[in-house]
Design an enzyme around this catalytic site. Structure first.
Site, PDB file in Angstrom:
ATOM      1  N   SER A   1      19.465  38.613  22.590  1.00 49.81           N
ATOM      2  CA  SER A   1      20.763  38.567  21.903  1.00 49.81           C
ATOM      3  C   SER A   1      21.796  38.078  22.910  1.00 49.81           C
ATOM      4  O   SER A   1      22.188  38.815  23.819  1.00 49.81           O
ATOM      5  CB  SER A   1      21.149  39.959  21.380  1.00 49.81           C
ATOM      6  OG  SER A   1      20.235  40.383  20.404  1.00 49.81           O
TER       7      SER A   1
ATOM      8  N   LYS B   1      23.285  37.533  14.582  1.00 46.31           N
ATOM      9  CA  LYS B   1      23.051  38.773  15.319  1.00 46.31           C
ATOM     10  C   LYS B   1      24.367  39.414  15.741  1.00 46.31           C
ATOM     11  O   LYS B   1      24.521  40.641  15.688  1.00 46.31           O
ATOM     12  CB  LYS B   1      22.173  38.514  16.551  1.00 46.31           C
ATOM     13  CG  LYS B   1      21.917  39.753  17.415  1.00 46.31           C
ATOM     14  CD  LYS B   1      21.241  40.873  16.634  1.00 46.31           C
ATOM     15  CE  LYS B   1      21.145  42.172  17.418  1.00 46.31           C
ATOM     16  NZ  LYS B   1      20.203  42.118  18.535  1.00 46.31           N
TER      17      LYS B   1
ATOM     18  N   LYS C   1      27.679  44.628  25.448  1.00 48.07           N
ATOM     19  CA  LYS C   1      27.491  43.194  25.672  1.00 48.07           C
ATOM     20  C   LYS C   1      27.637  42.416  24.375  1.00 48.07           C
ATOM     21  O   LYS C   1      28.302  41.380  24.318  1.00 48.07           O
ATOM     22  CB  LYS C   1      26.120  42.970  26.311  1.00 48.07           C
ATOM     23  CG  LYS C   1      25.727  41.519  26.526  1.00 48.07           C
ATOM     24  CD  LYS C   1      24.777  41.009  25.452  1.00 48.07           C
ATOM     25  CE  LYS C   1      23.448  41.733  25.460  1.00 48.07           C
ATOM     26  NZ  LYS C   1      22.509  41.197  24.428  1.00 48.07           N
TER      27      LYS C   1
END
Length: 337
Positions: free
Chosen positions: A129, A204, A272
């Site tokens: 990701s 995502k 993140k």
């Protein structure tokens, strides 16, 4: 005059006569999926079980990680390589599953990286990701080497990786997707080609926004109910039968009630992902106020030593502000043994 005999077409059995079954050797056999030479780089919490499913399916697996290859994978026939370059030299489809954008860049283009071992016609698949913007740049560099690139991040966490029930969101060319789809289907149940390169990663990021905001909502609801004196476990059970039901209420609501915050999916990784959302929003001229709030709650958890907590541990930041912990009433009123 005697009745004429029944007419039977040449090569056909009389009407109503049973058709004999062909002998076993002539029966059509179910086509077997062709084994592929697959490379897998990154054998952590997610990568290890994902790679194991590919090995179990009979694919020839070449693996590399900064740590020694797990013995259980080697026992399934996986072949350990000394570098990402070696993986790319031996495999036709090369999968990366590493924590963040810089790790993908290093695995692909660093010294001894995938790019050094590629030949035209191979397919690189990044299931990490990472940044959608950087993904497009990585895809361009791989394409210039004569290879296709798919970005295919996943959702479902460690549980989904182990159960081969991941949701896989793919960006890239149709032909490469169709080639790799049988591999995806060994690792996940919901596999979707969203669009071109970068669109998988964009999906995502959107997923992580929804997950973070839902964790926050579940945390607030259970904290409210518990502080009001209700049993949070029974409140969760009741809500699971109504419109507020969700996978996060089911799994992470239980974590909050039972105080089980071992990852799972670490807070630092969700931080993140929300950084990607917020930086992308700035570039697009968007305001994502509730995403920003969730990131601040994650930041508060990290400040209290919680970077490695499961992301359901976001509720601890809410509890610190409330000076109250979910289930506290129940523990206080329990009779001493």
């Amino acid at each position: 005059m005697p009745a004429a005999p029944a007419r039977v077409s040449a090569g056909c059995a009389p009407r109503n006569a049973p058709t004999p079954s062909p002998p076993d050797s002539t029966r059509p056999k179910k086509s077997e999926e062709a084994a592929m030479n697959v490379g897998f780089i990154g054998l952590g919490i997610m990568g290890r079980p994902m790679a194991a499913h590919l090995a179990d399916a009979g694919h020839t697996l070449y693996v590399y990680d900064i740590n020694p290859a797990p013995e259980d994978l080697l026992g399934k026939g996986a072949k350990a390589c000394s570098s990402s370059k070696e993986v790319a030299e031996k495999a036709d489809v090369i999968i990366t599953m590493v924590p963040d954008t810089p790790h993908v860049e290093a695995a692909l283009f660093g010294k001894g990286g995938v790019a050094e071992g590629l030949k035209p016609g191979k397919i690189v698949v990044d299931m990490s990701s990472i940044s959608p913007i950087e993904t497009k740049a990585f895809a361009k560099r791989i394409n210039e080497l004569g290879c296709d690139y798919l970005d295919a991040p996943v959702s479902g966490g460690e549980v989904g990786a182990k159960a081969a029930s991941l949701t896989i969101m793919v960006g890239g060319p149709d032909k490469a997707f169709e080639t790799v789809k049988p591999l995806f289907e060994k690792m996940g149940k919901n596999v979707t080609l969203v669009g071109g390169n970068g669109d998988g990663q964009t999906t995502k990021v959107a997923n992580q926004i929804i997950v973070a905001l839902t964790i926050e909502a579940v945390g607030e609801a259970l904290l409210f109910a518990s502080k009001a004196g209700a049993d949070p476990a029974k409140v969760r059970q009741a809500l699971m039968g109504g419109f507020a039901s969700s996978r996060i209420l089911e799994v992470h609501g239980e974590r909050m009630v039972k105080r089980t915050f071992d990852p799972g999916f670490r807070i630092e990784l969700h931080q993140k992902d929300l950084n990607l959302a917020l930086s992308g929003a700035r570039a697009l001229g968007l305001s994502l106020p509730n995403t920003a709030t969730c990131q601040e709650l994650f930041n508060a958890c990290a400040a209290h030593g919680g970077k490695a907590w499961d992301h359901s541990g976001m509720v601890r930041a809410l509890e610190i502000m409330a000076n109250f912990e979910i289930g506290q009433n129940q523990r206080v009123t329990e009779p001493a043994e």
